[in-house]
Design a protein around this motif. Structure first.
Motif, PDB file in Angstrom:
ATOM      1  N   GLY A 104      51.566  49.167  51.523  1.00  0.00           N
ATOM      2  CA  GLY A 104      50.280  48.840  52.127  1.00  0.00           C
ATOM      3  C   GLY A 104      49.161  48.733  51.109  1.00  0.00           C
ATOM      4  N   ALA A 105      49.371  49.322  49.919  1.00  0.00           N
ATOM      5  CA  ALA A 105      48.378  49.194  48.845  1.00  0.00           C
ATOM      6  C   ALA A 105      48.258  47.750  48.364  1.00  0.00           C
ATOM      7  CB  ALA A 105      48.772  50.092  47.668  1.00  0.00           C
ATOM      8  N   ILE A 106      49.355  46.994  48.422  1.00  0.00           N
ATOM      9  CA  ILE A 106      49.352  45.643  47.849  1.00  0.00           C
ATOM     10  C   ILE A 106      48.464  44.702  48.648  1.00  0.00           C
ATOM     11  CG2 ILE A 106      50.778  43.681  47.157  1.00  0.00           C
ATOM     12  CD1 ILE A 106      53.048  45.691  46.598  1.00  0.00           C
ATOM     13  N   PRO A 107      48.643  44.572  49.981  1.00  0.00           N
ATOM     14  CA  PRO A 107      47.697  43.731  50.716  1.00  0.00           C
ATOM     15  C   PRO A 107      46.279  44.280  50.723  1.00  0.00           C
ATOM     16  CG  PRO A 107      49.228  44.798  52.226  1.00  0.00           C
ATOM     17  CD  PRO A 107      49.744  45.037  50.852  1.00  0.00           C
ATOM     18  N   ALA A 108      46.116  45.592  50.570  1.00  0.00           N
ATOM     19  CA  ALA A 108      44.755  46.145  50.475  1.00  0.00           C
ATOM     20  C   ALA A 108      44.049  45.575  49.254  1.00  0.00           C
ATOM     21  CB  ALA A 108      44.810  47.669  50.400  1.00  0.00           C
ATOM     22  N   TYR A 109      44.719  45.628  48.115  1.00  0.00           N
ATOM     23  CA  TYR A 109      44.117  45.103  46.878  1.00  0.00           C
ATOM     24  C   TYR A 109      43.977  43.582  46.924  1.00  0.00           C
ATOM     25  CZ  TYR A 109      44.025  49.436  44.147  1.00  0.00           C
ATOM     26  OH  TYR A 109      43.723  50.686  43.660  1.00  0.00           O
ATOM     27  N   LEU A 110      44.976  42.906  47.479  1.00  0.00           N
ATOM     28  CA  LEU A 110      44.889  41.444  47.565  1.00  0.00           C
ATOM     29  C   LEU A 110      43.731  41.016  48.465  1.00  0.00           C
ATOM     30  CD1 LEU A 110      48.650  40.416  47.889  1.00  0.00           C
ATOM     31  CD2 LEU A 110      47.186  40.169  45.884  1.00  0.00           C
ATOM     32  N   THR A 111      43.524  41.746  49.562  1.00  0.00           N
ATOM     33  CA  THR A 111      42.396  41.430  50.443  1.00  0.00           C
ATOM     34  C   THR A 111      41.078  41.601  49.696  1.00  0.00           C
ATOM     35  OG1 THR A 111      43.657  42.120  52.393  1.00  0.00           O
ATOM     36  CG2 THR A 111      41.270  41.997  52.622  1.00  0.00           C
ATOM     37  N   ALA A 112      40.974  42.676  48.916  1.00  0.00           N
ATOM     38  CA  ALA A 112      39.752  42.904  48.145  1.00  0.00           C
ATOM     39  C   ALA A 112      39.552  41.829  47.086  1.00  0.00           C
ATOM     40  CB  ALA A 112      39.802  44.282  47.495  1.00  0.00           C
ATOM     41  N   LEU A 114      40.714  38.673  47.144  1.00  0.00           N
ATOM     42  CA  LEU A 114      40.499  37.346  47.722  1.00  0.00           C
ATOM     43  C   LEU A 114      39.300  37.287  48.672  1.00  0.00           C
ATOM     44  CD1 LEU A 114      44.258  36.594  48.457  1.00  0.00           C
ATOM     45  CD2 LEU A 114      42.879  35.588  46.636  1.00  0.00           C
ATOM     46  N   HIS A 115      38.951  38.442  49.247  1.00  0.00           N
ATOM     47  CA  HIS A 115      37.834  38.489  50.210  1.00  0.00           C
ATOM     48  C   HIS A 115      36.959  39.706  49.904  1.00  0.00           C
ATOM     49  CE1 HIS A 115      40.039  35.522  52.671  1.00  0.00           C
ATOM     50  NE2 HIS A 115      41.106  36.252  52.444  1.00  0.00           N
ATOM     51  N   PRO A 116      36.392  39.791  48.707  1.00  0.00           N
ATOM     52  CA  PRO A 116      35.665  41.002  48.315  1.00  0.00           C
ATOM     53  C   PRO A 116      34.497  41.345  49.229  1.00  0.00           C
ATOM     54  CG  PRO A 116      35.216  39.191  46.783  1.00  0.00           C
ATOM     55  CD  PRO A 116      36.357  38.760  47.650  1.00  0.00           C
ATOM     56  N   GLU A 117      33.940  40.325  49.866  1.00  0.00           N
ATOM     57  CA  GLU A 117      32.784  40.556  50.744  1.00  0.00           C
ATOM     58  C   GLU A 117      33.165  41.294  52.024  1.00  0.00           C
ATOM     59  OE1 GLU A 117      34.830  37.044  52.361  1.00  0.00           O
ATOM     60  OE2 GLU A 117      34.364  37.720  50.317  1.00  0.00           O
ATOM     61  N   SER A 239      49.291  32.660  42.685  1.00  0.00           N
ATOM     62  CA  SER A 239      47.891  33.084  42.824  1.00  0.00           C
ATOM     63  C   SER A 239      47.214  33.305  41.480  1.00  0.00           C
ATOM     64  CB  SER A 239      47.823  34.368  43.657  1.00  0.00           C
ATOM     65  OG  SER A 239      48.586  35.392  43.054  1.00  0.00           O
ATOM     66  N   GLY A 240      48.002  33.283  40.401  1.00  0.00           N
ATOM     67  CA  GLY A 240      47.409  33.478  39.082  1.00  0.00           C
ATOM     68  C   GLY A 240      46.925  34.903  38.902  1.00  0.00           C
ATOM     69  N   GLU A 241      46.018  35.089  37.966  1.00  0.00           N
ATOM     70  CA  GLU A 241      45.483  36.427  37.699  1.00  0.00           C
ATOM     71  C   GLU A 241      44.392  36.758  38.710  1.00  0.00           C
ATOM     72  OE1 GLU A 241      46.628  38.611  35.380  1.00  0.00           O
ATOM     73  OE2 GLU A 241      48.218  37.120  35.147  1.00  0.00           O
ATOM     74  N   LEU A 242      44.481  37.929  39.293  1.00  0.00           N
ATOM     75  CA  LEU A 242      43.469  38.389  40.228  1.00  0.00           C
ATOM     76  C   LEU A 242      42.845  39.674  39.707  1.00  0.00           C
ATOM     77  CD1 LEU A 242      45.235  37.874  43.692  1.00  0.00           C
ATOM     78  CD2 LEU A 242      43.511  36.423  42.641  1.00  0.00           C
ATOM     79  N   LYS A 243      41.590  39.880  40.034  1.00  0.00           N
ATOM     80  CA  LYS A 243      40.901  41.105  39.641  1.00  0.00           C
ATOM     81  C   LYS A 243      40.178  41.652  40.863  1.00  0.00           C
ATOM     82  CE  LYS A 243      39.231  41.752  35.500  1.00  0.00           C
ATOM     83  NZ  LYS A 243      38.438  41.824  34.258  1.00  0.00           N
TER      84      LYS A 243
END
Length: 313
Positions: A104-112, A114-117, A239-243
């Protein structure tokens, strides 16, 4: 537990089972791992509601009482990202704190990322930021009986799990994975064979808890769980590099077997994880296992509440 309310919420054409408690203006959305379900967050939900937050946990699509998608074998972590954002929309929540355990940590970070707002801050337990793809889990550096490798092989886990009642599968996994060693089977074994039937349940996990988990997995089975996370984990996503720029907290039990994954200890303790999550705090709980939030709930609750109390949303 009787104060937790349950409902069905339609998201992306699927009905999701949602549990909720608390009436605060700030929402905390909990994301379970495997073999967990919304119920894994029971202690945290009540504590967060008592601290003035709106606490929400749900069964991911294909898990528990939530509906299965039409073609589970085509799903990836990114479908869960869409589901998280869709659920926030359906509940009329503009921004939430995300708390993710295990996968569940993975989609949590991906959501942040891709959709930081939409994210106030992220708290994860047991798993740091991992980008899905070939390097997410370095299977080739572990014995071929490594549990992730075994469960990624089509049909193998189905045959292994199918030898036992669902309740026994959950018992075996909870008991095996609360230890500090990575589960690895010999050539003539399957992962379920690693369980010693004389081993009691962990003291913090009751027969009632086990029955609740089993009833939910009896409804959903393991088909979706074996696809997401396991069989989609190493699929290249493009998705390339994400931060992740949102504030984040990683809670790790010192006895968590995840530390034994190749490169994981250096990645976390050496600070490389902060290259992708620069605003990250890391807290270690000496006696904590992979299920630290159930094992030592009061400590984990305190850490989560103290962290999100500091954040603006």
């Amino acid at each position: 537990m009787e104060k937790i309310q349950h409902s069905e919420v339609e998201v992306k054409g699927l009905k999701l089972h949602v549990a909720e408690i608390g009436t605060g203006s700030k929402a905390v959305l909990f994301l379970h791992g495997f073999p967990e379900i919304w119920y894994t967050w029971r202690h945290q939900m009540i504590a967060l509601a008592n601290a003035g937050y709106r606490a929400i946990a749900f069964d991911f699509r294909g898990y528990g009482l939530s509906q299965q998608p039409a073609e589970p074998e085509k799903e990836t972590m990114y479908d869960l990202v869409d589901e998280i954002v869709g659920l926030l929309d359906a509940l009329d929540i503009t921004k939430a704190f995300l708390v993710g355990k295990d996968f569940g940590a993975i989609p949590a970070y991906l959501t942040a990322a891709l959709h930081p707002e939409r994210v106030g801050a992220i708290i994860t337990l047991g798993v740091p930021f991992l980008l899905p793809g070939p390097s997410a889990v370095k299977n080739h550096l572990l014995p071929k009986g490594f549990y992730v490798t075994r469960w990624q092989e089509p049909g193998r886990a189905e045959a292994d799990f199918g030898r036992f009642p669902v309740k026994s599968v959950i018992r075996n996994i909870y008991t095996l994975f609360s230890k500090s060693e990575v589960p690895v089977a010999a050539d003539d074994q399957e992962i379920m064979d690693l369980f010693n039937p004389s081993t009691p349940l962990p003291p913090w996990f009751s027969e009632e808890d086990l029955a609740t988990y089993a009833s939910l997995y009896e409804k959903s089975g393991f088909r979706y769980a074996l696809q997401v996370p396991y069989r989609s984990l190493n699929v290249e996503t493009g998705s390339g590099e994400l931060k992740v720029t949102n504030p984040a907290l990683l809670i790790m039990g010192e006895k968590d077997y995840v530390f034994k994954f190749p490169g994981m200890e250096d990645y976390i303790r050496g600070g490389a994880v902060k290259n992708v999550v620069p605003d990250l705090e890391i807290t270690y709980i000496p006696e904590g296992s992979h299920f630290v939030h159930e094992q030592i709930p009061d400590k984990v609750n305190q850490l989560i509440i103290e962290f999100i109390d500091k954040q603006s949303i």
